[in-house]
Scaffold this motif. Sequence first.
Motif, PDB file in Angstrom:
ATOM      1  N   PRO A  78     -12.522  37.332  24.139  1.00  0.00           N
ATOM      2  CA  PRO A  78     -12.397  38.137  25.344  1.00  0.00           C
ATOM      3  C   PRO A  78     -13.949  38.728  25.886  1.00  0.00           C
ATOM      4  O   PRO A  78     -14.560  39.278  24.869  1.00  0.00           O
ATOM      5  CB  PRO A  78     -11.332  39.243  25.141  1.00  0.00           C
ATOM      6  N   ASN A  79     -13.962  39.337  27.108  1.00  0.00           N
ATOM      7  CA  ASN A  79     -15.006  40.144  27.436  1.00  0.00           C
ATOM      8  C   ASN A  79     -14.556  41.144  28.340  1.00  0.00           C
ATOM      9  O   ASN A  79     -13.309  41.639  28.600  1.00  0.00           O
ATOM     10  CB  ASN A  79     -16.047  39.065  28.203  1.00  0.00           C
ATOM     11  N   SER A  80     -15.527  41.744  29.112  1.00  0.00           N
ATOM     12  CA  SER A  80     -15.234  43.029  30.060  1.00  0.00           C
ATOM     13  C   SER A  80     -14.338  42.606  31.218  1.00  0.00           C
ATOM     14  O   SER A  80     -13.606  43.512  31.874  1.00  0.00           O
ATOM     15  CB  SER A  80     -16.438  43.545  30.290  1.00  0.00           C
ATOM     16  N   LYS A  81     -14.203  41.382  31.595  1.00  0.00           N
ATOM     17  CA  LYS A  81     -13.553  41.038  32.581  1.00  0.00           C
ATOM     18  C   LYS A  81     -12.045  40.330  32.472  1.00  0.00           C
ATOM     19  O   LYS A  81     -11.199  40.207  33.041  1.00  0.00           O
ATOM     20  CB  LYS A  81     -14.293  39.866  33.351  1.00  0.00           C
ATOM     21  N   THR A  82     -11.848  40.434  31.207  1.00  0.00           N
ATOM     22  CA  THR A  82     -10.475  39.851  30.353  1.00  0.00           C
ATOM     23  C   THR A  82      -9.432  40.895  30.768  1.00  0.00           C
ATOM     24  O   THR A  82      -9.542  42.203  30.570  1.00  0.00           O
ATOM     25  CB  THR A  82     -10.379  39.666  28.994  1.00  0.00           C
ATOM     26  N   PRO A  83      -8.379  40.561  31.530  1.00  0.00           N
ATOM     27  CA  PRO A  83      -7.265  41.588  32.017  1.00  0.00           C
ATOM     28  C   PRO A  83      -6.649  42.212  30.800  1.00  0.00           C
ATOM     29  O   PRO A  83      -6.423  41.573  29.643  1.00  0.00           O
ATOM     30  CB  PRO A  83      -6.202  40.610  32.655  1.00  0.00           C
ATOM     31  N   ASN A  84      -6.116  43.361  30.624  1.00  0.00           N
ATOM     32  CA  ASN A  84      -5.567  43.843  29.691  1.00  0.00           C
ATOM     33  C   ASN A  84      -4.466  43.323  28.971  1.00  0.00           C
ATOM     34  O   ASN A  84      -4.226  43.391  27.569  1.00  0.00           O
ATOM     35  CB  ASN A  84      -4.922  45.442  29.997  1.00  0.00           C
ATOM     36  N   TYR A  85      -3.570  42.702  29.773  1.00  0.00           N
ATOM     37  CA  TYR A  85      -2.484  42.232  28.976  1.00  0.00           C
ATOM     38  C   TYR A  85      -2.993  40.776  27.963  1.00  0.00           C
ATOM     39  O   TYR A  85      -2.046  40.415  27.571  1.00  0.00           O
ATOM     40  CB  TYR A  85      -1.429  41.546  30.150  1.00  0.00           C
ATOM     41  N   MET A  86      -4.187  40.413  28.324  1.00  0.00           N
ATOM     42  CA  MET A  86      -4.656  39.364  27.304  1.00  0.00           C
ATOM     43  C   MET A  86      -5.459  39.994  26.285  1.00  0.00           C
ATOM     44  O   MET A  86      -6.123  39.264  25.428  1.00  0.00           O
ATOM     45  CB  MET A  86      -5.648  38.531  28.035  1.00  0.00           C
TER      46      MET A  86
ATOM     47  N   GLN B 174      -6.596  47.566  19.594  1.00  0.00           N
ATOM     48  CA  GLN B 174      -7.180  47.984  18.309  1.00  0.00           C
ATOM     49  C   GLN B 174      -7.846  46.946  17.510  1.00  0.00           C
ATOM     50  O   GLN B 174      -7.995  46.840  16.317  1.00  0.00           O
ATOM     51  CB  GLN B 174      -6.376  48.587  17.397  1.00  0.00           C
ATOM     52  N   THR B 175      -8.007  45.809  18.262  1.00  0.00           N
ATOM     53  CA  THR B 175      -8.891  44.604  17.838  1.00  0.00           C
ATOM     54  C   THR B 175      -9.871  44.092  18.650  1.00  0.00           C
ATOM     55  O   THR B 175     -10.172  44.595  19.678  1.00  0.00           O
ATOM     56  CB  THR B 175      -7.980  43.314  17.193  1.00  0.00           C
ATOM     57  N   GLU B 176     -10.710  43.080  18.107  1.00  0.00           N
ATOM     58  CA  GLU B 176     -11.783  42.531  19.050  1.00  0.00           C
ATOM     59  C   GLU B 176     -11.035  41.083  19.701  1.00  0.00           C
ATOM     60  O   GLU B 176     -11.904  40.267  20.192  1.00  0.00           O
ATOM     61  CB  GLU B 176     -13.016  42.155  18.130  1.00  0.00           C
ATOM     62  N   THR B 177      -9.966  40.874  19.574  1.00  0.00           N
ATOM     63  CA  THR B 177      -9.411  39.542  19.654  1.00  0.00           C
ATOM     64  C   THR B 177      -8.679  39.662  21.228  1.00  0.00           C
ATOM     65  O   THR B 177      -8.239  40.534  21.587  1.00  0.00           O
ATOM     66  CB  THR B 177      -8.551  38.984  18.777  1.00  0.00           C
ATOM     67  N   GLY B 178      -8.497  38.547  21.772  1.00  0.00           N
ATOM     68  CA  GLY B 178      -7.632  37.994  23.040  1.00  0.00           C
ATOM     69  C   GLY B 178      -6.551  37.333  22.559  1.00  0.00           C
ATOM     70  O   GLY B 178      -6.330  36.819  21.348  1.00  0.00           O
ATOM     71  N   ARG B 179      -5.517  37.473  23.447  1.00  0.00           N
ATOM     72  CA  ARG B 179      -4.226  36.870  23.337  1.00  0.00           C
ATOM     73  C   ARG B 179      -4.072  35.553  24.262  1.00  0.00           C
ATOM     74  O   ARG B 179      -3.987  36.098  25.470  1.00  0.00           O
ATOM     75  CB  ARG B 179      -3.071  37.861  23.200  1.00  0.00           C
ATOM     76  N   ILE B 180      -3.709  34.435  23.836  1.00  0.00           N
ATOM     77  CA  ILE B 180      -3.297  33.404  24.681  1.00  0.00           C
ATOM     78  C   ILE B 180      -1.694  33.085  24.490  1.00  0.00           C
ATOM     79  O   ILE B 180      -1.406  33.097  23.528  1.00  0.00           O
ATOM     80  CB  ILE B 180      -4.108  32.093  24.504  1.00  0.00           C
ATOM     81  N   VAL B 181      -1.118  32.726  25.591  1.00  0.00           N
ATOM     82  CA  VAL B 181       0.318  32.670  25.708  1.00  0.00           C
ATOM     83  C   VAL B 181       0.838  31.326  25.909  1.00  0.00           C
ATOM     84  O   VAL B 181       0.275  30.992  27.026  1.00  0.00           O
ATOM     85  CB  VAL B 181       1.181  33.644  26.382  1.00  0.00           C
ATOM     86  N   TYR B 182       1.543  30.831  25.395  1.00  0.00           N
ATOM     87  CA  TYR B 182       2.025  29.346  25.651  1.00  0.00           C
ATOM     88  C   TYR B 182       3.663  29.261  25.862  1.00  0.00           C
ATOM     89  O   TYR B 182       4.402  29.792  25.095  1.00  0.00           O
ATOM     90  CB  TYR B 182       1.575  28.287  24.733  1.00  0.00           C
ATOM     91  N   PRO B 183       4.028  28.627  26.847  1.00  0.00           N
ATOM     92  CA  PRO B 183       5.550  28.616  27.032  1.00  0.00           C
ATOM     93  C   PRO B 183       6.359  27.663  26.002  1.00  0.00           C
ATOM     94  O   PRO B 183       5.598  26.623  25.600  1.00  0.00           O
ATOM     95  CB  PRO B 183       5.816  28.093  28.388  1.00  0.00           C
ATOM     96  N   ALA B 184       7.282  28.167  25.229  1.00  0.00           N
ATOM     97  CA  ALA B 184       7.845  27.187  24.352  1.00  0.00           C
ATOM     98  C   ALA B 184       8.657  26.214  24.762  1.00  0.00           C
ATOM     99  O   ALA B 184       9.218  25.122  24.268  1.00  0.00           O
ATOM    100  CB  ALA B 184       8.644  28.172  23.336  1.00  0.00           C
ATOM    101  N   SER B 185       9.283  26.447  26.231  1.00  0.00           N
ATOM    102  CA  SER B 185      10.149  25.518  26.608  1.00  0.00           C
ATOM    103  C   SER B 185       9.602  24.767  27.771  1.00  0.00           C
ATOM    104  O   SER B 185       8.026  25.011  27.892  1.00  0.00           O
ATOM    105  CB  SER B 185      11.245  26.050  27.482  1.00  0.00           C
TER     106      SER B 185
END
Length: 330
Positions: free
Chosen positions: A265-273, A277-288
């Motif tokens: 992630p970078n300075s333009k990455t939205p907060n929900y991603m 308290q980490t340096e990581t970003g989060r990607i979400v994939y639908p299970a269905s």
Amino acid sequence: MALPACTEKDEIKATADSNAISLSAVVPNGSRSAATTTATINDFIVYAFTENSMLMDGVKVTRQGGSWTYSPPAYWPVNPVNFYAYSPEIDLSTDITGEGGGHIPGYLNNYNVDLLYAVRKDVAQQAAPVSLNFRHALSKVSMMLSSTNPRLKVVVSYISLKNVYREGSFNFPQASTLASTPDVVGSWTNLKSLSDMITFSIISNEDRVELTPLPTDYTLNNLDYSYVIPQPLTDVQLSDAGYSGTYIEVDCEIFDSATGAKLWPNSKTPNYMLVAQTETGRIVYPASSDLVKAYLPGHAYIYNIQINNPDVLDMIEFDVTMDDYTIDQM
């Protein structure tokens, strides 16, 4: 993607002594080496009834070399016998009766146990062991991650299947689970206790994994979690409160493989991603998907997730495919 199945087809049998009931067990092929097979099942619990009278009350049957043994021995009555069995042994009270079949109430799934069940009804006295054909009571869910873009270095620290029911009651089918009757399956009711099945997690940054072009299931030799109670899947929704529904989370960082510069992630990455308290970003994939709206018992679901963002973008592009299949019966 259907993975090779075990070719073990031999039944492990017990030799009948006099009029004693002897048993044998057959387990369907598993989706991965961790699944229980005929070759790896070590014990099971069996209940037996004749005209609604208890003949075997939760007796533990154990593999002894090339045979199955239990004590004290049960002997054939005049009338036919109904058998109900499950494996492995669980620390729960069961409600199994000769008249109403039975169920296992309040089963708490630990995500790493391959729960099996078998039913054999109306068995008359016979010299050969009673063959119990076991079926998988749970669904098996695997996440295969890869990255085939040589310009990117994708480092993963966390993978989870979110919002799945962990507790439920398993109901034995009312007919025999023979190899010739694949449609005879058990069912689950009273689902509750929404939780997360974490399949990969690190203790320190040194435990992070870098994705390769080879699709890899990172729960193996990490948490070894992949068994889920069969259940409907709900669509993913994003609101001010965050994500809801059934979905997969992947926490990662993406670097330029040539320079080592961090791209996401970078300075333009939205907060929900962002992961707090980490340096990581989060990607979400639908299970269905349009084809899969629920996890079914005895089915394996494999999510093939590629992280291949070709450019430095605010949002991560991804390509997800999912294959499900029924485990073959022997």
